[in-house]
Design a protein around this motif. Structure first.
Motif, PDB file in Angstrom:
ATOM      1  N   VAL A   1       0.821  -1.214   0.000  1.00  0.00           N
ATOM      2  CA  VAL A   1       0.000   0.000   0.000  1.00  0.00           C
ATOM      3  C   VAL A   1       0.853   1.260   0.000  1.00  0.00           C
ATOM      4  CG1 VAL A   1      -1.686   1.351   1.290  1.00  0.00           C
ATOM      5  CG2 VAL A   1      -1.980  -1.120   1.087  1.00  0.00           C
ATOM      6  N   GLU A   2       1.777   1.367   0.961  1.00  0.00           N
ATOM      7  CA  GLU A   2       2.586   2.571   1.061  1.00  0.00           C
ATOM      8  C   GLU A   2       3.476   2.745  -0.171  1.00  0.00           C
ATOM      9  OE1 GLU A   2       2.286   0.266   3.342  1.00  0.00           O
ATOM     10  OE2 GLU A   2       1.703   1.182   5.249  1.00  0.00           O
ATOM     11  N   ALA A   3       4.053   1.660  -0.641  1.00  0.00           N
ATOM     12  CA  ALA A   3       4.921   1.739  -1.819  1.00  0.00           C
ATOM     13  C   ALA A   3       4.126   2.119  -3.063  1.00  0.00           C
ATOM     14  CB  ALA A   3       5.624   0.405  -2.028  1.00  0.00           C
ATOM     15  N   LEU A   4       2.922   1.578  -3.190  1.00  0.00           N
ATOM     16  CA  LEU A   4       2.101   1.882  -4.355  1.00  0.00           C
ATOM     17  C   LEU A   4       1.682   3.348  -4.362  1.00  0.00           C
ATOM     18  CD1 LEU A   4       0.806   0.771  -6.883  1.00  0.00           C
ATOM     19  CD2 LEU A   4      -1.181   0.096  -5.523  1.00  0.00           C
ATOM     20  N   GLU A   5       1.432   3.916  -3.194  1.00  0.00           N
ATOM     21  CA  GLU A   5       1.091   5.336  -3.124  1.00  0.00           C
ATOM     22  C   GLU A   5       2.245   6.197  -3.626  1.00  0.00           C
ATOM     23  OE1 GLU A   5       0.006   5.974   0.916  1.00  0.00           O
ATOM     24  OE2 GLU A   5      -2.044   5.209   0.653  1.00  0.00           O
ATOM     25  N   ILE A   6       3.468   5.828  -3.245  1.00  0.00           N
ATOM     26  CA  ILE A   6       4.632   6.583  -3.711  1.00  0.00           C
ATOM     27  C   ILE A   6       4.836   6.376  -5.207  1.00  0.00           C
ATOM     28  CG2 ILE A   6       7.155   6.759  -3.536  1.00  0.00           C
ATOM     29  CD1 ILE A   6       6.860   6.143  -0.540  1.00  0.00           C
ATOM     30  N   LEU A   7       4.708   5.148  -5.660  1.00  0.00           N
ATOM     31  CA  LEU A   7       4.867   4.854  -7.082  1.00  0.00           C
ATOM     32  C   LEU A   7       3.835   5.594  -7.930  1.00  0.00           C
ATOM     33  CD1 LEU A   7       6.529   3.102  -9.065  1.00  0.00           C
ATOM     34  CD2 LEU A   7       4.775   1.331  -8.792  1.00  0.00           C
ATOM     35  N   SER A   8       2.647   5.821  -7.347  1.00  0.00           N
ATOM     36  CA  SER A   8       1.550   6.467  -8.068  1.00  0.00           C
ATOM     37  C   SER A   8       1.545   7.983  -7.940  1.00  0.00           C
ATOM     38  CB  SER A   8       0.213   5.926  -7.539  1.00  0.00           C
ATOM     39  OG  SER A   8       0.146   4.529  -7.615  1.00  0.00           O
ATOM     40  N   SER A   9       2.540   8.546  -7.257  1.00  0.00           N
ATOM     41  CA  SER A   9       2.498   9.963  -6.919  1.00  0.00           C
ATOM     42  C   SER A   9       3.053  10.877  -8.000  1.00  0.00           C
ATOM     43  CB  SER A   9       3.271  10.198  -5.613  1.00  0.00           C
ATOM     44  OG  SER A   9       4.659   9.920  -5.800  1.00  0.00           O
ATOM     45  N   GLY A  10       3.524  10.315  -9.106  1.00  0.00           N
ATOM     46  CA  GLY A  10       4.082  11.134 -10.171  1.00  0.00           C
ATOM     47  C   GLY A  10       5.588  11.181 -10.196  1.00  0.00           C
ATOM     48  N   ILE A  11       6.254  10.323  -9.419  1.00  0.00           N
ATOM     49  CA  ILE A  11       7.715  10.303  -9.432  1.00  0.00           C
ATOM     50  C   ILE A  11       8.219   9.798 -10.787  1.00  0.00           C
ATOM     51  CG2 ILE A  11       7.924   9.982  -6.946  1.00  0.00           C
ATOM     52  CD1 ILE A  11       8.270   6.999  -7.415  1.00  0.00           C
ATOM     53  N   PRO A  12       9.413  10.232 -11.211  1.00  0.00           N
ATOM     54  CA  PRO A  12       9.968   9.734 -12.481  1.00  0.00           C
ATOM     55  C   PRO A  12      10.119   8.215 -12.427  1.00  0.00           C
ATOM     56  CG  PRO A  12      11.201  11.630 -11.676  1.00  0.00           C
ATOM     57  CD  PRO A  12      10.289  11.227 -10.562  1.00  0.00           C
ATOM     58  N   THR A  13       9.549   7.522 -13.406  1.00  0.00           N
ATOM     59  CA  THR A  13       9.521   6.058 -13.380  1.00  0.00           C
ATOM     60  C   THR A  13       9.624   5.479 -14.786  1.00  0.00           C
ATOM     61  OG1 THR A  13       8.164   5.971 -11.362  1.00  0.00           O
ATOM     62  CG2 THR A  13       8.124   4.030 -12.772  1.00  0.00           C
ATOM     63  N   LEU A  14      10.389   4.412 -14.908  1.00  0.00           N
ATOM     64  CA  LEU A  14      10.432   3.598 -16.119  1.00  0.00           C
ATOM     65  C   LEU A  14       9.882   2.231 -15.762  1.00  0.00           C
ATOM     66  CD1 LEU A  14      11.392   3.054 -19.077  1.00  0.00           C
ATOM     67  CD2 LEU A  14      13.557   2.241 -18.062  1.00  0.00           C
ATOM     68  N   ARG A  15       8.868   1.776 -16.492  1.00  0.00           N
ATOM     69  CA  ARG A  15       8.217   0.494 -16.217  1.00  0.00           C
ATOM     70  C   ARG A  15       8.556  -0.503 -17.314  1.00  0.00           C
ATOM     71  NH1 ARG A  15       3.882  -2.389 -17.740  1.00  0.00           N
ATOM     72  NH2 ARG A  15       2.699  -3.555 -16.159  1.00  0.00           N
ATOM     73  N   CYS A  16       8.949  -1.721 -16.900  1.00  0.00           N
ATOM     74  CA  CYS A  16       9.338  -2.760 -17.851  1.00  0.00           C
ATOM     75  C   CYS A  16       8.708  -4.085 -17.441  1.00  0.00           C
ATOM     76  CB  CYS A  16      10.863  -2.926 -17.868  1.00  0.00           C
ATOM     77  SG  CYS A  16      11.782  -1.383 -18.096  1.00  0.00           S
ATOM     78  N   SER A  17       8.262  -4.875 -18.418  1.00  0.00           N
ATOM     79  CA  SER A  17       7.670  -6.174 -18.115  1.00  0.00           C
ATOM     80  C   SER A  17       8.230  -7.226 -19.050  1.00  0.00           C
ATOM     81  CB  SER A  17       6.143  -6.122 -18.247  1.00  0.00           C
ATOM     82  OG  SER A  17       5.748  -5.961 -19.602  1.00  0.00           O
ATOM     83  N   TRP A  18       8.162  -8.482 -18.581  1.00  0.00           N
ATOM     84  CA  TRP A  18       8.576  -9.636 -19.384  1.00  0.00           C
ATOM     85  C   TRP A  18       7.497 -10.696 -19.313  1.00  0.00           C
ATOM     86  CZ3 TRP A  18      12.683  -9.522 -22.557  1.00  0.00           C
ATOM     87  CH2 TRP A  18      13.635  -8.525 -22.349  1.00  0.00           C
ATOM     88  N   GLY A  19       7.140 -11.263 -20.478  1.00  0.00           N
ATOM     89  CA  GLY A  19       6.096 -12.270 -20.547  1.00  0.00           C
ATOM     90  C   GLY A  19       4.816 -11.696 -21.131  1.00  0.00           C
ATOM     91  N   VAL A  20       3.770 -12.517 -21.103  1.00  0.00           N
ATOM     92  CA  VAL A  20       2.476 -12.100 -21.619  1.00  0.00           C
ATOM     93  C   VAL A  20       1.421 -12.320 -20.542  1.00  0.00           C
ATOM     94  CG1 VAL A  20       3.071 -12.579 -24.021  1.00  0.00           C
ATOM     95  CG2 VAL A  20       2.017 -14.379 -22.637  1.00  0.00           C
ATOM     96  N   ALA A  21       0.301 -11.625 -20.674  1.00  0.00           N
ATOM     97  CA  ALA A  21      -0.773 -11.744 -19.692  1.00  0.00           C
ATOM     98  C   ALA A  21      -1.277 -13.179 -19.641  1.00  0.00           C
ATOM     99  CB  ALA A  21      -1.911 -10.798 -20.064  1.00  0.00           C
ATOM    100  N   GLY A  22      -1.549 -13.666 -18.430  1.00  0.00           N
ATOM    101  CA  GLY A  22      -2.061 -15.004 -18.248  1.00  0.00           C
ATOM    102  C   GLY A  22      -0.996 -16.062 -18.090  1.00  0.00           C
ATOM    103  N   GLU A  23       0.283 -15.686 -18.156  1.00  0.00           N
ATOM    104  CA  GLU A  23       1.379 -16.629 -18.021  1.00  0.00           C
ATOM    105  C   GLU A  23       2.422 -16.085 -17.053  1.00  0.00           C
ATOM    106  OE1 GLU A  23       2.989 -17.810 -21.751  1.00  0.00           O
ATOM    107  OE2 GLU A  23       1.057 -18.502 -22.545  1.00  0.00           O
ATOM    108  N   PRO A  24       3.396 -16.916 -16.639  1.00  0.00           N
ATOM    109  CA  PRO A  24       4.440 -16.425 -15.740  1.00  0.00           C
ATOM    110  C   PRO A  24       5.178 -15.220 -16.307  1.00  0.00           C
ATOM    111  CG  PRO A  24       4.490 -18.811 -15.862  1.00  0.00           C
ATOM    112  CD  PRO A  24       3.521 -18.355 -16.908  1.00  0.00           C
ATOM    113  N   GLY A  25       5.592 -14.330 -15.445  1.00  0.00           N
ATOM    114  CA  GLY A  25       6.316 -13.147 -15.884  1.00  0.00           C
ATOM    115  C   GLY A  25       6.598 -12.218 -14.726  1.00  0.00           C
TER     116      GLY A  25
END
Length: 206
Positions: A96-120
């Protein structure tokens, strides 16, 4: 293992609870200007987290490829592509606390690996203030994550095994790294490459 569909993981009330959806489910992308709500990370063993070394000059990389060493990038492309599939929109943390900070507008680069519905996995690299970094360390240690020194910063981890709808054992967890003004957050489902966070740390803080 990639063919399994998993249950959506909701990290709540000190335990990982399985709901009736697939792994790496879609949800609203990580906002950059407004806070979102989420359940806290489950409890587990924890240790006191040392304060990270000052690093006021940390900046977010320009691309996801810049997070990794050539060897790790090759491994990720071989074992669980693609990079940044649009179907994966889960958060890099459920705390909860981390998500609030992540959602606050701080400079962020988001990266993902895999596809929805599978491990990743999903990783966010962000710039945080000294107060935010301290709040994150407190949030991780108080939620039950095991925190220890890594390089000149602090790494916090939590892992849990649960059962999916097909009675398969599924591993899920989070890893966070804090050094100065840098924060690397990773949420993973049945895909946690050896040395993943350590490789990012060595690449970004080399």
């Amino acid at each position: 293992m990639r063919s399994r569909t998993l249950a959506v993981v909701v990290l709540a009330a000190g335990a990982l609870v399985l709901a009736g959806c697939d792994a790496l489910p879609t949800q609203s992308p990580e906002p950059t200007a407004s806070a979102s709500s989420a359940a806290p990370v489950p409890s587990g063993s924890s240790t006191a987290a040392p304060s990270p070394t000052a690093d006021a000059g940390f900046t977010v990389p320009d691309s996801c490829e810049q997070l990794y060493s050539p060897g790790m990038l090759d491994e990720l492309n071989r074992t669980n592509p693609p990079l940044n599939d649009p179907g994966i929109t889960i958060y890099a943390t459920e705390n909860v606390e981390a998500l609030e900070i992540l959602s606050s507008g701080i400079p962020t680069l988001r990266c993902s690996w895999g596809v929805a519905g599978e491990p990743g996995l999903v990783t966010s690299v962000s710039v945080v203030s000294a107060d935010q970094s301290a709040a994150l360390r407190d949030a991780f240690s108080s939620s039950g994550m095991a925190c220890e020194a890594l390089g000149s910063g602090t790494v916090c981890r939590i892992e849990q095994q649960t059962i999916d709808r097909n009675d398969n054992i599924v591993s899920i967890g989070e890893t966070h790294y804090l050094q100065g003004s840098g924060w690397v957050a990773t949420h993973w489902v049945d895909f946690a490459p050896d040395g993943y966070t350590e490789d990012i740390v060595a690449t970004l803080w080399s």
